[in-house]
Design a protein around this motif. Sequence first.
Motif, PDB file in Angstrom:
ATOM      1  N   UNK A  57       3.305   3.307  15.633  1.00 33.25           N
ATOM      2  CA  UNK A  57       1.988   3.120  15.016  1.00 33.25           C
ATOM      3  C   UNK A  57       1.074   4.308  15.283  1.00 33.25           C
ATOM      4  N   UNK A  58       1.270   4.987  16.394  1.00 35.79           N
ATOM      5  CA  UNK A  58       0.428   6.145  16.711  1.00 35.79           C
ATOM      6  C   UNK A  58       0.605   7.264  15.692  1.00 35.79           C
ATOM      7  N   UNK A  98      -1.408  11.233  22.940  1.00 32.43           N
ATOM      8  CA  UNK A  98      -0.711  10.291  22.051  1.00 32.43           C
ATOM      9  C   UNK A  98       0.671  10.797  21.676  1.00 32.43           C
ATOM     10  N   UNK A  99       0.787  12.085  21.381  1.00 30.59           N
ATOM     11  CA  UNK A  99       2.063  12.632  20.941  1.00 30.59           C
ATOM     12  C   UNK A  99       3.075  12.679  22.078  1.00 30.59           C
ATOM     13  N   UNK A 100       2.664  13.182  23.221  1.00 31.88           N
ATOM     14  CA  UNK A 100       3.628  13.543  24.261  1.00 31.88           C
ATOM     15  C   UNK A 100       3.942  12.390  25.199  1.00 31.88           C
ATOM     16  N   UNK A 101       2.944  11.655  25.659  1.00 30.40           N
ATOM     17  CA  UNK A 101       3.231  10.553  26.577  1.00 30.40           C
ATOM     18  C   UNK A 101       2.875   9.201  25.990  1.00 30.40           C
ATOM     19  N   UNK A 110      -1.016  -2.727  10.256  1.00 29.45           N
ATOM     20  CA  UNK A 110      -1.426  -2.293  11.585  1.00 29.45           C
ATOM     21  C   UNK A 110      -2.585  -3.149  12.057  1.00 29.45           C
ATOM     22  N   UNK A 111      -2.612  -3.446  13.358  1.00 29.01           N
ATOM     23  CA  UNK A 111      -3.748  -4.192  13.896  1.00 29.01           C
ATOM     24  C   UNK A 111      -4.444  -3.463  15.037  1.00 29.01           C
ATOM     25  N   UNK A 112      -3.835  -2.395  15.557  1.00 28.50           N
ATOM     26  CA  UNK A 112      -4.497  -1.584  16.581  1.00 28.50           C
ATOM     27  C   UNK A 112      -3.915  -0.184  16.566  1.00 28.50           C
ATOM     28  N   UNK A 113      -4.595   0.791  17.158  1.00 28.09           N
ATOM     29  CA  UNK A 113      -4.153   2.188  17.070  1.00 28.09           C
ATOM     30  C   UNK A 113      -3.001   2.559  17.973  1.00 28.09           C
ATOM     31  N   UNK A 114      -2.682   1.727  18.962  1.00 31.41           N
ATOM     32  CA  UNK A 114      -1.645   2.083  19.938  1.00 31.41           C
ATOM     33  C   UNK A 114      -0.264   1.589  19.569  1.00 31.41           C
ATOM     34  N   UNK A 115      -0.192   0.473  18.829  1.00 30.87           N
ATOM     35  CA  UNK A 115       1.093  -0.153  18.556  1.00 30.87           C
ATOM     36  C   UNK A 115       1.483  -1.206  19.560  1.00 30.87           C
ATOM     37  N   UNK A 116       0.613  -1.476  20.543  1.00 29.76           N
ATOM     38  CA  UNK A 116       0.902  -2.546  21.496  1.00 29.76           C
ATOM     39  C   UNK A 116       0.982  -3.883  20.764  1.00 29.76           C
ATOM     40  N   UNK A 117       1.807  -4.762  21.300  1.00 29.67           N
ATOM     41  CA  UNK A 117       2.076  -6.038  20.642  1.00 29.67           C
ATOM     42  C   UNK A 117       0.804  -6.844  20.458  1.00 29.67           C
ATOM     43  N   UNK A 118       0.627  -7.355  19.265  1.00 30.42           N
ATOM     44  CA  UNK A 118      -0.554  -8.150  18.924  1.00 30.42           C
ATOM     45  C   UNK A 118      -0.073  -9.384  18.154  1.00 30.42           C
ATOM     46  N   UNK A 119       0.629 -10.263  18.885  1.00 26.13           N
ATOM     47  CA  UNK A 119       1.217 -11.423  18.231  1.00 26.13           C
ATOM     48  C   UNK A 119       2.192 -10.970  17.153  1.00 26.13           C
ATOM     49  N   UNK A 120       2.080 -11.537  15.985  1.00 25.55           N
ATOM     50  CA  UNK A 120       2.932 -11.142  14.858  1.00 25.55           C
ATOM     51  C   UNK A 120       2.145 -10.369  13.802  1.00 25.55           C
ATOM     52  N   UNK A 177      12.874  18.285  15.738  1.00 25.77           N
ATOM     53  CA  UNK A 177      11.570  18.807  16.153  1.00 25.77           C
ATOM     54  C   UNK A 177      10.510  17.720  16.301  1.00 25.77           C
ATOM     55  N   UNK A 178      10.809  16.560  16.616  1.00 27.14           N
ATOM     56  CA  UNK A 178       9.889  15.422  16.724  1.00 27.14           C
ATOM     57  C   UNK A 178      10.578  14.236  16.069  1.00 27.14           C
ATOM     58  N   UNK A 179       9.946  13.055  15.842  1.00 26.87           N
ATOM     59  CA  UNK A 179       8.514  12.928  15.751  1.00 26.87           C
ATOM     60  C   UNK A 179       7.987  12.039  16.899  1.00 26.87           C
ATOM     61  N   UNK A 180       8.458  10.755  17.009  1.00 28.56           N
ATOM     62  CA  UNK A 180       7.786   9.810  17.889  1.00 28.56           C
ATOM     63  C   UNK A 180       8.753   8.775  18.414  1.00 28.56           C
ATOM     64  N   UNK A 181       8.573   8.440  19.699  1.00 27.08           N
ATOM     65  CA  UNK A 181       9.302   7.339  20.324  1.00 27.08           C
ATOM     66  C   UNK A 181       8.390   6.128  20.468  1.00 27.08           C
ATOM     67  N   UNK A 182       8.977   4.989  20.779  1.00 27.45           N
ATOM     68  CA  UNK A 182       8.169   3.797  21.023  1.00 27.45           C
ATOM     69  C   UNK A 182       8.985   2.699  21.661  1.00 27.45           C
ATOM     70  N   UNK A 183       8.329   1.881  22.465  1.00 32.98           N
ATOM     71  CA  UNK A 183       8.984   0.708  23.045  1.00 32.98           C
ATOM     72  C   UNK A 183       7.953  -0.368  23.355  1.00 32.98           C
ATOM     73  N   UNK A 184       8.252  -1.580  22.998  1.00 31.23           N
ATOM     74  CA  UNK A 184       7.636  -2.784  23.552  1.00 31.23           C
ATOM     75  C   UNK A 184       8.736  -3.827  23.651  1.00 31.23           C
TER      76      UNK A 184
END
Length: 390
Positions: free
Chosen positions: A53-54, A107-110, A148-158, A211-218
């Motif tokens: 989401x970031x 946001x990009x790196x960590x 999207x419901x928030x800028x971080x991508x943290x879980x927000x229900x469904x 060359x990128x782009x983004x990882x994510x985990x919840x």
Amino acid sequence: MRNFCAALVAFAAVSSSAGVAMADVSWAVLDADRGVFLGQDGGSRTRPPASLAKMMTLYLTFEAIRDGRLRWDDRIVVSRNASIKIPTKLWVKPGDTISVREAVDGMIIISANDAAAAVGEHLAGSEAAFGRMMTQRGKRLGLKNTVFSNPSGLTDGRKQTTTARDMALLGMALQRDFPKEYRLFSQPSFVFRGKLRKGHNNLMYRYDRVDGIKTGFTSAAGYNLASSLNTNGRRLIGVVLGGKTARKRDDRMAALLTRFGGQAAPVPVRQPQIAMQVPVPAPRPAVGLAADDVPIEQGDGGFPVPGFSAWQIQIAALPSLAAARRLLDKAAAPVRSIEAGATALVEPTTTKGKTLYRARFDGFVDRNAAGRACAALKQRKFDCIAVAAP
């Protein structure tokens, strides 16, 4: 590394049956030059985006800079709401400020959740309002099945969902609309307030021309990854959603890029490649590469990225993950007054069927440094012991 490459070649050879073996994983590969999908499995299946989401938060940030609503050196106030986001984050205190440049790098790196929340609040007044802005902009970019419901991508229900196809289209939009800023996604590290902060997009170190782009985990999303490959005059964007571990997700992505990119096998990269021509400071080289597989990259429901230091400090072993995190938040200020780059982490341990969660800080170069942090904590009535890093 030889075993890793051999495993990837074998994986690619059986890719036709992968959908049965890993039906819970969704993926899509996009030819970014032509806007054509080369392959997918569950590419339209809705799933949580986690920190992918970031990518949209960054798209809107770059758009605001381009339009003159933001400047790289503008200061953004970090609210209490932003400051209490769970790790990973920049660990900025409420009322303190960060520059737009620092927020973007974070946001990009960590995958800094506090930086994402602060940017969203700055641009839209609240995280929820920014989430609506993200969704509306996404629709105009062709993201038909993303909310999207928030800028971080943290879980927000469904509430917050996307698809592999939509995330590939978003990656293509970042490259197309902000080619200079996109180069920031190749950074392996950055310096924040005098401390080197290392990223964890490990595929950039394993596979040449990624060359990128983004990882994510919840916990809700699993391990997600969007990757860009520039090879043989072609640019491909791959997205994998729902991996069971970071390593399995990375292996799946590497196999897909090998299959659709026309390479016989992935070529290991021995040093991170950095190419930047944007108005931001050049990052220092990473001291060491990130671990091959880590329990968490960001977000709720897991455990922070382990560091590479020699010593840690432990302040408690608690019966719940939430309790351990609350204690770490309370202890963060005195610890970082001694070691600004200390990283909070929770380490689960099970003995005789009972699980406890060790609340620790990592990032101490020697026993003396860990001892000084413990002394600062004990002055504030915290228990503390110094332990050798595993």
